[in-house]
Design an enzyme around this catalytic site. Structure first.
Site, PDB file in Angstrom:
ATOM      1  N   SER A  61       0.936  -1.007   0.002  1.00  0.00           N
ATOM      2  CA  SER A  61       0.017  -0.004   0.006  1.00  0.00           C
ATOM      3  C   SER A  61       0.831   1.139  -0.404  1.00  0.00           C
ATOM      4  CB  SER A  61      -1.024  -0.057   1.321  1.00  0.00           C
ATOM      5  OG  SER A  61      -1.968  -0.980   1.234  1.00  0.00           O
ATOM      6  N   HIS A  67      -0.238   3.698   4.436  1.00  0.00           N
ATOM      7  CA  HIS A  67      -1.218   4.433   3.441  1.00  0.00           C
ATOM      8  C   HIS A  67      -0.937   6.118   3.461  1.00  0.00           C
ATOM      9  CE1 HIS A  67      -3.329   0.414   4.482  1.00  0.00           C
ATOM     10  NE2 HIS A  67      -3.958   0.739   3.193  1.00  0.00           N
TER      11      HIS A  67
END
Length: 290
Positions: free
Chosen positions: A174, A237
């Site tokens: 991610s 993220h």
């Protein structure tokens, strides 16, 4: 007279050749690059890109990293015994690639965690995002630049997780995926008027919906879900997105320029390395996990 006639005849032949070149049918590669340029570049940069565009080299980096991630997942889902492979079980968490807070001295884990995914939903989501966005980005900006942005997001993700969520493990690509998204999104926002406003709004909304959905699942797994599997950090993220919005934006806005001569690039690199140095010192001297 003869020289003048020969010159005019040559000019006439050159005009015929130019007309033929202009009227020659577009190849499949030409059509692909036209579509890609309309998605990835502002209007004033598309002609320069199309003059030099070709399908060589192919998007080797993003395809290779995707194959590597899929191969590792298949190995742990099929070859290593698992009770189920939708969400991998406890044996999965013992592999030497995952970033584990109590094993942070094994420095390769700060990068290798990107190869490991905790379940089918996790890897499919990351692969779809990085292939749909990464392939056209790499065709425009080439593999070395995409690799720089992707790995910057991966490293920023693990270091940020070790600082802001230090007691939780970390898996998945991610950080790298969000770096690509962050760099692309910043280019759409900054060049909004040149990238067709209505189409630009659609792109921004699509990115927001995808990111919002993914972040919602990440927050749910981290704070709400009571499954027996280990908790996984979501900080990568955010950190990957920030790396993309700084380094990624600079790289993607200079597709036909030398990055070394762009002062914005060095400012972003300096800020990035300042964070890296801080995170390294934090892990050595202040990390609460021993």
């Amino acid at each position: 007279m003869e020289l003048r006639e020969m010159t005019s005849h040559q000019d006439w032949e050159d005009e015929i050749e130019e007309t033929k070149d202009e009227s020659s049918p577009k190849t499949c590669c030409d059509k692909i690059h036209e579509t890609i340029s309309s998605w990835m570049l502002p209007t004033d940069q598309r002609d320069r890109y199309l003059e030099k565009a070709n399908c060589l080299p192919p998007p080797i980096f993003i395809i290779s990293i995707s194959i590597a991630e899929l191969s590792v997942f298949i190995y742990y889902a099929v070859h290593v015994p698992q009770k189920q492979w939708i969400t991998l079980g406890n044996d999965f968490w013992e592999n030497p690639l995952i970033f584990q807070p109590d094993k942070r001295k094994e420095a390769w884990r700060f990068i290798s965690y990107m190869l490991v995914h905790a379940g089918v939903q996790h890897i499919i989501g990351n692969l779809i995002l990085q292939l749909i966005l990464g392939i056209p980005l790499e065709l425009v900006h080439k593999g070395h630049r995409i690799g720089l942005v992707y790995l910057a997001g991966v490293i920023a993700g693990s270091l940020a997780s070790s600082v802001f969520d230090p007691q939780v493990s970390l898996v998945g690509a991610s950080g790298g995926v969000y770096a690509l998204i962050g760099g692309y999104l910043m280019n759409v926002i900054v060049n909004f008027q040149d990238m067709a406003p209505l189409f630009g709004i659609f792109r921004i909304l699509v990115v927001i919906i995808i990111v919002g959905t993914d972040m919602g699942f990440a927050l749910f797994r981290r704070y709400i879900s009571h499954e027996a599997t280990q908790k996984v950090s979501f900080v990568a993220h955010f950190a990957g997105g920030l790396a993309g919005m700084s380094i990624g934006y600079t790289v993607f806005s200079c597709f036909d320029k030398n990055l070394v001569k762009d002062p914005r690039f060095w400012i972003c690199i300096a800020a990035y390395f300042a964070f890296v140095i801080f995170a390294v010192f934090f892990n050595i001297f202040f990390n609460p996990v021993h």
